[in-house]
Write a protein that holds these residues in place. Structure first.
Motif, PDB file in Angstrom:
ATOM      1  N   CYS A   1      22.158  -1.131 -24.428  1.00  0.00           N
ATOM      2  CA  CYS A   1      22.515  -2.515 -24.747  1.00  0.00           C
ATOM      3  C   CYS A   1      23.099  -2.542 -26.140  1.00  0.00           C
ATOM      4  N   HIS A   2      24.388  -2.772 -26.206  1.00  0.00           N
ATOM      5  CA  HIS A   2      25.018  -2.907 -27.517  1.00  0.00           C
ATOM      6  C   HIS A   2      25.473  -4.341 -27.659  1.00  0.00           C
ATOM      7  N   HIS A   3      24.610  -5.098 -28.259  1.00  0.00           N
ATOM      8  CA  HIS A   3      24.875  -6.547 -28.394  1.00  0.00           C
ATOM      9  C   HIS A   3      25.211  -7.194 -27.061  1.00  0.00           C
ATOM     10  N   GLY A   4      24.570  -6.639 -26.019  1.00  0.00           N
ATOM     11  CA  GLY A   4      24.730  -7.347 -24.753  1.00  0.00           C
ATOM     12  C   GLY A   4      25.033  -6.436 -23.581  1.00  0.00           C
ATOM     13  N   PHE A   5      25.119  -7.095 -22.458  1.00  0.00           N
ATOM     14  CA  PHE A   5      25.412  -6.418 -21.187  1.00  0.00           C
ATOM     15  C   PHE A   5      26.882  -6.636 -20.895  1.00  0.00           C
ATOM     16  N   VAL A   6      27.603  -5.559 -20.817  1.00  0.00           N
ATOM     17  CA  VAL A   6      29.033  -5.698 -20.565  1.00  0.00           C
ATOM     18  C   VAL A   6      29.362  -4.907 -19.311  1.00  0.00           C
ATOM     19  N   PHE A   7      29.920  -5.547 -18.340  1.00  0.00           N
ATOM     20  CA  PHE A   7      30.284  -4.850 -17.101  1.00  0.00           C
ATOM     21  C   PHE A   7      31.461  -5.583 -16.489  1.00  0.00           C
ATOM     22  N   GLY A   8      32.481  -4.793 -16.217  1.00  0.00           N
ATOM     23  CA  GLY A   8      33.694  -5.427 -15.713  1.00  0.00           C
ATOM     24  C   GLY A   8      34.151  -6.439 -16.744  1.00  0.00           C
TER      25      GLY A   8
ATOM     26  N   SER B   1      19.305   0.968 -29.321  1.00  0.00           N
ATOM     27  CA  SER B   1      19.710   1.151 -27.921  1.00  0.00           C
ATOM     28  C   SER B   1      19.870   2.636 -27.663  1.00  0.00           C
ATOM     29  N   PRO B   2      19.632   3.137 -26.481  1.00  0.00           N
ATOM     30  CA  PRO B   2      19.043   2.435 -25.342  1.00  0.00           C
ATOM     31  C   PRO B   2      17.548   2.215 -25.520  1.00  0.00           C
ATOM     32  N   LEU B   3      16.993   1.315 -24.675  1.00  0.00           N
ATOM     33  CA  LEU B   3      15.590   0.938 -24.788  1.00  0.00           C
ATOM     34  C   LEU B   3      14.846   1.267 -23.511  1.00  0.00           C
ATOM     35  N   ASP B   4      13.523   1.528 -23.626  1.00  0.00           N
ATOM     36  CA  ASP B   4      12.717   1.592 -22.403  1.00  0.00           C
ATOM     37  C   ASP B   4      12.169   0.188 -22.122  1.00  0.00           C
TER      38      ASP B   4
ATOM     39  N   TYR C   1      18.913  -5.042 -20.779  1.00  0.00           N
ATOM     40  CA  TYR C   1      17.993  -4.268 -19.954  1.00  0.00           C
ATOM     41  C   TYR C   1      17.794  -4.935 -18.596  1.00  0.00           C
ATOM     42  N   TYR C   2      17.594  -6.244 -18.624  1.00  0.00           N
ATOM     43  CA  TYR C   2      17.250  -6.913 -17.371  1.00  0.00           C
ATOM     44  C   TYR C   2      18.486  -7.156 -16.501  1.00  0.00           C
ATOM     45  N   CYS C   3      19.647  -7.261 -17.177  1.00  0.00           N
ATOM     46  CA  CYS C   3      20.867  -7.363 -16.382  1.00  0.00           C
ATOM     47  C   CYS C   3      21.100  -6.053 -15.640  1.00  0.00           C
ATOM     48  N   TRP C   4      20.939  -4.956 -16.338  1.00  0.00           N
ATOM     49  CA  TRP C   4      21.089  -3.654 -15.668  1.00  0.00           C
ATOM     50  C   TRP C   4      20.062  -3.523 -14.564  1.00  0.00           C
ATOM     51  N   GLY C   5      18.841  -3.917 -14.879  1.00  0.00           N
ATOM     52  CA  GLY C   5      17.767  -3.791 -13.885  1.00  0.00           C
ATOM     53  C   GLY C   5      18.077  -4.605 -12.638  1.00  0.00           C
ATOM     54  N   LEU C   6      18.497  -5.828 -12.822  1.00  0.00           N
ATOM     55  CA  LEU C   6      18.775  -6.693 -11.665  1.00  0.00           C
ATOM     56  C   LEU C   6      19.946  -6.147 -10.874  1.00  0.00           C
TER      57      LEU C   6
END
Lengths: 616, 484
Positions: free
Chosen positions: A342-349, A360-363, A375-380
């Motif tokens: 997570c570098h200042h957020g979740f970035v995808f597409g 970052s990264p975090l457990d 973290y939770y965006c990736w998880g979801l």
């Protein structure tokens, strides 16, 4: 002269015939009066019997420590049987009852317009005279045939607190009377809160005595020496699970703020405090000023009558990350050691969900500590796009069932009449919105951080804290602990097991503890007690973010789980957190440590009501 | 004339005596019940109504037995003497009596109060019987009718002057006797029709069907009633089906025109209905002239007189009746709602009776009568106590006893060989029928409130003695039927 054999002999038949016809007509009229028409019997009874209702004392309400909260005081209604009223000195009457002649005429008119008005039975003309007014009128009553005094009881409160939880008592409406024949016009019934939910327990049972009354209205003693009288059965007393000191403290902290505080004892589901702010003094809704005060409160733009803990709907914000961390573990998406960047957020597409600065990264534990959005965006995303599910719908339904098992999305079953169920969408909901193939994990990514469509009520948040504290189950939240001579309903003691196994809780609770010790929830830290907490900051379309905080303490054998929402106050840690923390300290230690007095003062004195909402 | 000696105990009409005793005793119990006030005062306490009534009953027994022992011939012989003495007594009463609620009808002898009007019925009956049993008397011709009607109307007028209209109306019952003895039935029907028209005109005097004072409902109903009655007369007296059919056609035609006219301009329907009547009158006169039959012209007079009567009914109502009578009639007709005023009595008595339901509340357990809701409950409204405490069953049994008694008297009347006895018997039957009809009718709310007692039942010496006298004289006369 003797009778001739006349041709008029047949006329005797006509005469006998008319005698028989008259007889038959009279018998028919007797059938009509005595057999077909029960109305005459009722008239006779209302003529001869003055059925004097004996109202039972309403049950008293105590707090969990046996402190009396609600009791009764006498009041007197002026009843009138219009059919018996004779000319009377209206001026004298108005003087005695302290009303104007105009008002009297209005009252009579209003009474006559009521549905179910009858001039043969006692009707309420003026309600709730004080004992002083009653004493003055009592002396004049002998000059006022047709007027009677009916004893009533009004509620009286020892603390100016817990107005929403206790609820109020008011005159029954036409609908109440239609729904329950027990009530007659002018009766009182619980209108909301505990008073309404436990109405049948608290009200007891009306009794009556039947007095004989002659044509001039003089009472001639009891009918059949009172054999048919019925004594009233007093209402049962109730002990609430509320701690009134904690409640009062919560209301003090929430002064000049909009929001809720809900505290629950996790092991029992008992509600310790239920603060709705802004609030009002329960005595305001008692007696003759009730109507006026109700109008004032109802028109207040801050909606003080809204029972926020049970009815206000908020996105849970980051507090929701804990349940997600638990579900992702349960469904095998992550382990506590799984790391996401997570570098200042979740970035995808093309999509970005912002986050604040942290390593970052975090457990998982650290993601809760720092409240990492990424973290939770990736998880979801990992869960929704996981190939082990048939499709995203299947994945989502699994997630949804797990969420719901924490008490979200449906009524918790708390013993209040007005609970809101919040909202957790299902796959169908998104199918409708985006089309069956139109959505995937990314589409609904904001639910990962408790935003988007997710809606919860404060009681659900507190219950959720309670479920985490219990590591996998929750007891239906309830506010009534004991009823005199009665068991409380089984449904209030029901244990609800979450879909997440106990073994997964430790890691998430670690994260919550870390948040307090060195993360976003540091403000909740207490010297001697291990607190576990999660902050939340709920974006909302109505202005500044809502400040949300969810916590329980101590970590081992938790005694209190709490949720605090302060509307439009900004970060969860700034306002909701300290309030939750002070509440827990007050409950667990009985006092606030001297070191935190400054924090307490700051909270009590802060005015967080947005200027746009203050009444002009 | 052969004289057979038959013991009076063998020949007397025992069924009548038995019913009489039952009614008197039941009445006494009801008087006790209606004056009973939850404080067990004895039925034999002579300061109370029940105790006094017992004294009146014992006196009545003595009167009855005495009558049976006295020679029956005095009634026929001294009928006019009794009548004349009674008229004088009635007139004297007006001046001698105290004003009791505007009424001057009570003579007081120390503790005993007598109402001569009660005895006037007996004397008038004797006089009527005497007149009609005269050797050359036939109920025909204006002179004889005038004599009979004068005989009936004289005491009636004096009693009205005493302000006892109720008691005076009882004498109207004697027209039933005239009917039995030959007066045309149509006169009775016309009398009843007059009453019906009167009621409709008064009851609906302020209802207009077309709004704005057009088409008065009372007038409309009355006019329709007149049209129907006229056609019935044509059919019954002339058997003239053709004319009835023509009248029907004319009626339909005129009504069609009426409806059509009202499409364009509003015209009171009453005028069209009167138009029908005018047509029928003209047709009747035309036929009378053409066929030289006076009866058609006589029939034609009926609608003319009836219409005139209807128009004057309002006037009569407003001017001939006293305010309290007007009010009572209005309440009865349901045009005046006043449960505390004149309607109060009727309303309360209906409530009391209605609350008795099927078997009643039980003796002395009635609340309405005990708590004084029903006024005059031991006298005129005694039937309430019965209805409340003994219910439908008790009231019907007592009514059936009255019916039995009245029919029995008619049977007795029919077996008489002497006109005097027969006329007298019918007088007794007619007076009983009138009291029964009016008293029970008012208590159950189907008749106007006219203050007359229920025979044998109501509290009061005068009434009980008057009826005992009438009945036992009848029994005595009847017991002589075989002495021939």
């Amino acid at each position: 002269m003797s009778v001739e054999n006349d041709n008029l002999k047949d006329r005797k038949d006509v005469i006998i015939g008319s005698m028989i016809i008259i007889f038959i007509i009279y018998v028919l009229q007797l059938i009509n009066l005595q057999i077909l028409n029960p109305e005459y019997k009722q008239h006779a009874d209302s003529n001869a019997f003055l059925k004097k209702t004996k109202f039972p004392a309403r049950g008293l309400i105590y707090d969990r420590n046996g402190k009396l909260l609600v009791y009764n005081k006498p009041a007197y209604d002026v009843m009138v049987i219009m059919n018996e009223v004779q000319e009377f000195d209206t001026l004298d009457f108005c003087h005695a009852t302290n009303i104007t002649k105009d008002k009297l005429e209005k009252l009579i008119k209003r009474m006559k317009n009521e549905r179910g008005y009858s001039k043969y039975t006692p009707q309420v003309l003026i309600s709730q005279l004080s004992i002083e007014e009653f004493a003055i009128l009592q002396e004049k009553l002998y000059k006022l045939p047709g007027f009677y005094i009916q004893d009533r009881t009004l509620r009286e409160y020892t603390y100016p607190c817990a107005a929403h939880a206790l609820g109020s008592v008011g005159e029954v409406s036409q609908r109440d009377m239609d729904n329950d024949p027990y009530y007659s016009r002018g009766d009182y019934a619980g209108k909301n809160g505990v008073e309404k939910y436990y109405e049948k327990t608290l009200r007891g049972e009306k009794g009556y005595e039947i007095l004989l009354r002659d044509a001039r209205g003089r009472l001639k003693g009891k009918y059949q020496d009172g054999k048919l009288d019925k004594a009233s059965v007093p209402g049962k007393n109730i002990e609430l699970s509320i701690d009134i000191e904690l409640q009062a403290y919560g209301e003090k902290l929430m002064r000049n703020k909009i929001g809720s505080v809900v505290a629950i004892e996790p092991q029992t589901g008992e509600i310790l405090a239920l603060v709705s702010s802004p609030n009002f003094n329960p005595s305001d809704l008692v007696g003759r000023q009730r109507g006026e005060n109700f109008k004032r409160l109802n028109n207040d733009p801050l909606k003080p009558l809204l029972d926020r803990p049970l009815m206000a709907r908020y996105p849970p914000g980051s507090t929701f990350k804990v349940v997600n961390s638990l579900i992702f573990q349960q469904e095998g998406i992550i382990t506590p050691e799984t790391r996401y960047p997570c570098h200042h957020g979740f970035v995808f597409g093309g999509l970005t969900v912002g986050c604040h600065g942290h390593p970052s990264p975090l457990d998982m534990r650290h993601s809760l500590q720092t409240s990492c959005n990424g973290y939770y965006c990736w998880g979801l995303k990992a869960m929704m796009d996981n190939k082990k599910y048939k499709n995203v719908q299947d994945a989502f339904e699994t997630w949804k069932k797990d969420v719901v098992s924490f008490g979200f999305g449906y009524k918790t079953g708390v013993d209040f009449p007005n609970e809101n169920r919040g909202f957790i969408p299902n796959a169908e909901f998104y199918n409708k919105r985006y089309g069956e193939r139109g959505w995937k994990g990314l589409t609904i990514i904001s639910i990962a951080i408790g935003q988007g469509e997710i809606i919860a009520t404060p009681i659900q948040l507190a219950n959720y804290a309670s479920a985490i504290a219990n590591q996998g189950y929750w007891i239906t939240p309830h506010i009534v602990r004991k009823i005199e001579g009665e068991q409380i309903a089984d449904s209030l003691l029901e244990k609800h097991v979450t879909n997440v196994d106990k073994k997964y809780f430790a890691a998430s609770i670690d994260g919550m503890e870390m948040a307090v010790k060195g993360g976003t929830a540091r403000v909740a830290q207490m010297d001697s007690i291990t607190v576990c907490a999660k902050t939340g900051t709920a974006q909302n379309p109505h202005g500044k973010d809502h400040s949300i905080f969810m916590a329980f303490a101590p970590r081992e054998n938790p005694r209190i789980a709490i949720a605090v929402v302060v509307e439009n106050a900004g970060f969860g840690a700034t306002w909701a957190g300290p309030i939750a923390s002070l509440m827990m300290e007050k409950y667990l230690n009985g006092k606030i440590s001297p070191g935190r007095k400054a924090l307490e003062d700051r909270m009590v004195n802060a005015n967080l009501i947005p200027s746009t909402k203050t009444p002009r | 004339m052969t004289q057979r000696h038959v013991s009076i105990t063998n020949i007397i009409d025992w069924p009548t005596i038995i019913v009489y005793i039952i009614l008197v005793v039941a009445g006494w119990f009801c008087v006790y019940a209606s004056s009973y006030e939850f404080d067990n005062s004895s039925m034999f306490d002579f300061s109370q109504q029940a105790g006094k009534q017992l004294v009146w009953i014992i006196c009545a027994g003595i009167i009855g037995i005495s009558i049976l022992l006295i020679n029956y011939r005095i009634y026929s012989t001294f009928a006019y003497v009794f009548y004349g003495a009674m008229v004088l007594l009635l007139i004297a009463t007006i001046f001698l009596s105290r004003d009791i609620n505007g009424s001057h009808s009570w003579l007081e002898f120390g503790p005993v109060r007598l109402q001569p009007a009660e005895l006037a019925k007996f004397a008038t009956s004797l006089a009527l019987a005497k007149m009609m049993s005269a050797y050359d008397f036939k109920l025909q011709g204006l002179r004889n009718y005038a004599k009979v009607i004068m005989l009936i109307m004289l005491p009636m007028a004096i009693i009205i002057a005493q302000n006892e209209t109720g008691s005076a109306l009882v004498f109207a019952a004697l027209f039933l006797v005239l009917y039995r003895k030959g007066m045309p039935g149509v006169l009775i029907i016309l009398g009843l029709l007059a009453a019906a028209l009167f009621i409709f005109v008064i009851k609906y005097e302020s209802i207009y069907l077309q709004g704005e004072n057009l088409c008065n409902l009372g007038m409309l109903i009355s006019a329709i009633l007149i049209i129907i009655t006229t056609n019935i007369f044509i059919f019954v007296f002339r058997k003239d089906k053709e004319m009835v059919w023509n009248n029907t056609k004319a009626t339909l035609g005129i009504m069609l025109i009426a409806v059509a006219t009202n499409f364009f301009i509003t015209v009171d329907y009453i005028w069209f209905v009167f138009g029908i009547i005018v047509y029928m009158v003209l047709a009747l006169f035309w036929k009378s002239i053409r066929e030289r039959r006076r009866l058609y012209a006589l029939i034609a007079l009926f609608p003319i007189v009836a219409v005139g009567y209807c128009f004057s009914a309002d006037y009569l109502f407003d001017n001939a009746l006293q305010p309290h009578q007007k009010s009572r009639i209005h309440v009865l007709l349901g045009t005046e709602e006043d449960s505390q005023g004149a309607g109060y009595n009727v309303n309360q008595s209906k409530i009391a009776i209605g609350s008795g339901q099927f078997i009643g509340k039980g003796y002395l357990k009635g609340t309405q009568t005990k708590l004084k809701y029903v006024p005059e409950q031991s006298t005129d409204f005694i039937f309430c106590t019965l209805g409340e405490e003994f219910g439908f069953v008790g009231s019907t049994i007592i009514m059936a006893l009255y019916l039995f008694l009245m029919i029995r008297i008619v049977i007795i009347a029919e077996r008489q060989t002497e006109v005097f006895n027969q006329v007298y018997a019918y007088c007794v039957a007619a007076i009983l029928l009138f009291h029964f009809t009016i008293n029970i009718g008012m208590v159950i709310g189907v008749m106007p409130v006219i203050g007359i007692p229920l025979p044998f039942f109501s509290y009061g010496g005068s009434s009980l003695w008057g009826f005992t006298l009438m009945l036992f004289v009848l029994l005595k006369l009847d017991s002589t039927r075989l002495e021939r």
